[in-house]
Scaffold this active site. Structure first.
Site, PDB file in Angstrom:
ATOM      1  N   SER A   1      -4.863   3.567  -1.707  1.00  0.00           N
ATOM      2  CA  SER A   1      -6.121   3.650  -0.979  1.00  0.00           C
ATOM      3  C   SER A   1      -6.918   4.832  -1.528  1.00  0.00           C
ATOM      4  O   SER A   1      -6.440   5.559  -2.385  1.00  0.00           O
ATOM      5  CB  SER A   1      -5.846   3.872   0.508  1.00  0.00           C
ATOM      6  OG  SER A   1      -5.303   5.163   0.705  1.00  0.00           O
TER       7      SER A   1
ATOM      8  N   GLU B   1       0.866  -1.188   0.000  1.00  0.00           N
ATOM      9  CA  GLU B   1       0.000   0.000   0.000  1.00  0.00           C
ATOM     10  C   GLU B   1       0.898   1.231   0.000  1.00  0.00           C
ATOM     11  O   GLU B   1       1.852   1.313   0.752  1.00  0.00           O
ATOM     12  CB  GLU B   1      -0.875  -0.027   1.258  1.00  0.00           C
ATOM     13  CG  GLU B   1      -2.252   0.565   1.073  1.00  0.00           C
ATOM     14  CD  GLU B   1      -2.273   2.064   0.819  1.00  0.00           C
ATOM     15  OE1 GLU B   1      -3.151   2.498   0.056  1.00  0.00           O
ATOM     16  OE2 GLU B   1      -1.443   2.795   1.374  1.00  0.00           O
TER      17      GLU B   1
END
Length: 113
Positions: free
Chosen positions: A29, A3
């Site tokens: 995200s 991420e």
């Protein structure tokens, strides 16, 4: 697929959001801002094209045309990939070692067989 929120936050926090783009095989995200290109596949760890890139290579991002272009001759990229080696696994045993051995690239679902 790591991420990238910490990386994108660092770019924005440094005031570079208008002048720096991030190209990665990582994932984003919903909090990501700025010009970011993610989920590049096959991933660098699998010997995908991003593995051949070097510091200083010029990459053109055509957002409207939905294209990335590396300004390095094809034969140079092929030569770089020909000498590329699989990075060693971080895990020698256990569930993460098994996962690393069995998981596929994101472009085919990142599933285990």
């Amino acid at each position: 697929m790591r991420e990238m929120l910490a990386v994108t936050a660092a770019i924005m926090g440094a005031g570079l959001g208008d002048s720096v783009a991030l190209i990665t095989d990582g994932r984003f995200s919903g909090a990501t801002r700025g010009l970011m290109v993610g989920h590049v596949a096959p991933e660098a760890a699998a010997g995908g094209p991003i593995a051949a890139l070097r510091e200083g290579d010029v990459i053109t991002i055509d957002v409207e045309g939905r294209k990335l272009q590396v300004d390095v001759p094809d034969e140079e990229l092929r030569a770089r990939l020909a000498t590329w080696q699989v990075p060693p696994s971080r895990y020698a045993s256990g569930v993460m070692a098994k996962y690393a051995r069995l998981v596929s690239c994101a472009s085919v679902g990142a599933v285990t067989g």
